[in-house]
Design a protein around this motif. Structure first.
Motif, PDB file in Angstrom:
ATOM      1  N   SER A  86     -68.962  42.972  23.738  1.00  0.00           N
ATOM      2  CA  SER A  86     -68.986  43.927  24.842  1.00  0.00           C
ATOM      3  C   SER A  86     -68.798  45.332  24.295  1.00  0.00           C
ATOM      4  O   SER A  86     -68.140  45.526  23.263  1.00  0.00           O
ATOM      5  N   MET A  87     -69.353  46.315  24.990  1.00  0.00           N
ATOM      6  CA  MET A  87     -69.159  47.718  24.649  1.00  0.00           C
ATOM      7  C   MET A  87     -68.234  48.342  25.686  1.00  0.00           C
ATOM      8  O   MET A  87     -68.482  48.223  26.896  1.00  0.00           O
ATOM      9  N   PRO A 110     -83.003  50.778   9.716  1.00  0.00           N
ATOM     10  CA  PRO A 110     -81.896  50.811  10.677  1.00  0.00           C
ATOM     11  C   PRO A 110     -81.000  49.590  10.535  1.00  0.00           C
ATOM     12  O   PRO A 110     -81.478  48.473  10.305  1.00  0.00           O
ATOM     13  N   ASP A 111     -79.701  49.800  10.666  1.00  0.00           N
ATOM     14  CA  ASP A 111     -78.739  48.704  10.583  1.00  0.00           C
ATOM     15  C   ASP A 111     -78.579  48.118  11.983  1.00  0.00           C
ATOM     16  O   ASP A 111     -77.682  48.498  12.743  1.00  0.00           O
ATOM     17  N   ILE A 112     -79.465  47.185  12.309  1.00  0.00           N
ATOM     18  CA  ILE A 112     -79.498  46.581  13.640  1.00  0.00           C
ATOM     19  C   ILE A 112     -79.552  45.062  13.484  1.00  0.00           C
ATOM     20  O   ILE A 112     -79.935  44.532  12.441  1.00  0.00           O
ATOM     21  N   ASN A 126     -72.732  41.509  27.028  1.00  0.00           N
ATOM     22  CA  ASN A 126     -73.995  41.205  26.349  1.00  0.00           C
ATOM     23  C   ASN A 126     -74.468  42.402  25.522  1.00  0.00           C
ATOM     24  O   ASN A 126     -75.670  42.686  25.420  1.00  0.00           O
ATOM     25  N   ALA A 127     -73.513  43.106  24.925  1.00  0.00           N
ATOM     26  CA  ALA A 127     -73.833  44.330  24.176  1.00  0.00           C
ATOM     27  C   ALA A 127     -74.610  44.061  22.902  1.00  0.00           C
ATOM     28  O   ALA A 127     -75.131  45.002  22.295  1.00  0.00           O
ATOM     29  N   LEU A 182     -77.004  46.450  20.323  1.00  0.00           N
ATOM     30  CA  LEU A 182     -76.894  46.454  18.862  1.00  0.00           C
ATOM     31  C   LEU A 182     -78.182  45.981  18.198  1.00  0.00           C
ATOM     32  O   LEU A 182     -78.422  46.295  17.032  1.00  0.00           O
ATOM     33  N   ARG A 183     -79.019  45.251  18.907  1.00  0.00           N
ATOM     34  CA  ARG A 183     -80.305  44.807  18.369  1.00  0.00           C
ATOM     35  C   ARG A 183     -81.231  45.988  18.106  1.00  0.00           C
ATOM     36  O   ARG A 183     -82.115  45.902  17.252  1.00  0.00           O
TER      37      ARG A 183
END
Length: 427
Positions: A3-4, A45-47, A392-393, A397-398
């Motif tokens: 979660s964010m 990108p760091d995803i 569902n954060a 982050l994806r």
């Protein structure tokens, strides 16, 4: 699922740098298996999508290492194997392994790809292209079997609809095919040009990327001799431009190609957003008395479907009703009921998204149904009073490189927590 947590109400300021384009990266990684040498990328990108693609590579005995934006992939010991269905289902762009494996081995077997649920996104144009090149395609219980026992032969392929995914998959399959392939009514997105630049630097013969006709003369081998720098992410840039206009007070966004964002920045200027556009950066100054606008999403160079949701929070600040028509994904409305929970005057009517002026927004618990819906909730959480929890954060982050670190550098108060509530530190 993570979660964010956002403590809203702060004015943000400072500078950030945009990372490499997600939509380029998720095509370039599968493309790497076409090479006969190791390949290197920077500004990666760091995803989460990158890490999931690395899992898929590992299943084929393709080694990879990723650190500080640099990704090295060595496909020289690649083997054919069953690809991990969990990683395949985690992102739709895993379907680029169809074209890449077909180009490399003349066959591919993949579980039907997953990713964001934003309405029907059929792969019929991909299949049409593979069959035109000489492959047979069968679907069995959610698994796609593609084979070309007699090899791939170049031909002319007309795309019935403009499709980024189908254009990329056709390029990947055709680059090592026999003869010349012509893709008519091809997509024109910058990420396709980025992919073909990478392939051409390895010895491919591709012309016309960025236009609606792409010509590919097949080659026998692809060999990397330099590091490929991924283009800046125009969707990440647009998201931060919207954020900066909504809650910012003098934010500078670096590593931007302004030409890739003209359809977006023209709408910001139409609203009355105060922008200073440089050669590779944009400064966003505090803006007031914003005007409502009408948006219609279209294939590049039109307004990107991926940016209609991140722009929505800013539209709620305009003095009047803004109207969004998404001609690409008409069902891209998962953010609407979540934003209503936060007090936004947003609704859907006859296929349109209507965004009215909202006097006040309040934090609450909402769910990120997909990447860009999550971005709209994130920006609204920064605008709102109180605490917003976005469940569902992982979806956010994806798609967004080091998002918490970048936001907090701008004086935001954002953190990621796990299911138990413990804070998760970005790597």
């Amino acid at each position: 699922m993570k979660s964010m947590i956002i403590q809203g109400g702060n004015r943000l300021s400072g500078e950030i740098t945009i990372g490499g384009a997600k939509n380029s990266t998720v095509a370039l990684i599968p493309a790497a298996i076409l090479a006969d040498t190791p390949v290197q990328f920077d500004t990666v990108p760091d995803i989460l999508d990158v890490h999931n693609l690395m899992i898929i590579l590992e299943s084929m005995n393709v080694t990879s290492s990723f650190k500080h934006g640099n990704l090295t992939i060595d496909p020289t010991q690649i083997i054919e194997s069953e690809l991990p269905s969990k990683a395949i289902k985690s992102l739709r762009a895993s379907y680029y392994f169809m074209g890449a494996l077909l180009g490399r081995f003349h066959r591919a077997v993949l579980t039907f790809p997953g990713g964001d649920n934003i309405g029907p996104r059929p792969i019929d144009q991909h299949i049409k292209a593979f069959e035109a090149l000489g492959a047979q395609v069968l679907e069995d219980n959610g698994t796609v079997h593609i084979s070309a026992p007699n090899g791939l032969k170049g031909t002319t392929i007309f795309m019935d609809v403009v499709s980024v995914g189908a254009t990329i998959n056709t390029v990947l399959a055709a680059v090592r095919a026999e003869g010349t392939t012509v893709i008519e009514n091809a997509a024109r997105e910058p990420e396709i040009t980025d992919l073909t630049t990478f392939l051409n630097n390895m010895g491919a013969k591709i012309r016309g990327a960025g236009t609606d006709v792409i010509r590919i003369e097949g080659v026998d081998s692809l060999r990397s001799t330099n590091v490929h720098t991924i283009i800046p992410d125009r969707i990440e840039a647009g998201t931060y431009l919207s954020l900066a206009a909504a809650v910012g007070d003098n934010i500078v966004i670096h590593n931007i190609i302004p030409e890739h964002l003209e359809s977006f920045t023209s709408k910001l200027l139409e609203m009355g957003v105060n922008l200073e556009i440089g050669e590779d950066s944009i400064r966003v100054l505090r803006s007031e008395n914003l005007k409502p606008i009408k948006i219609k999403t279209l294939p590049f160079p039109g307004f990107a479907t991926d940016l209609q949701q991140p722009l929505t929070p800013l539209l709620s600040m305009a003095q009047g009703v803004s109207v969004i028509t998404d001609t690409i994904y008409s069902q891209r409305i998962k953010h609407v009921p979540e934003l209503q929970k936060m007090g936004m005057g947003i609704s859907t009517e006859n296929g349109l998204i209507l965004v009215d002026h909202s006097e006040s927004l309040h934090g609450t618990t909402v769910e990120a149904g997909e990447i860009r819906a999550g971005a709209s909730l994130m920006i609204t959480g920064l605008m709102a009073e109180g605490t917003t929890k976005i469940t569902n954060a992982d979806n956010i982050l994806r798609g967004y490189d080091r998002i918490v670190w970048k936001l907090n550098r701008l004086n935001a108060n954002v953190r990621i927590v796990d299911e138990a509530g413990a804070e998760v530190v970005e790597s």
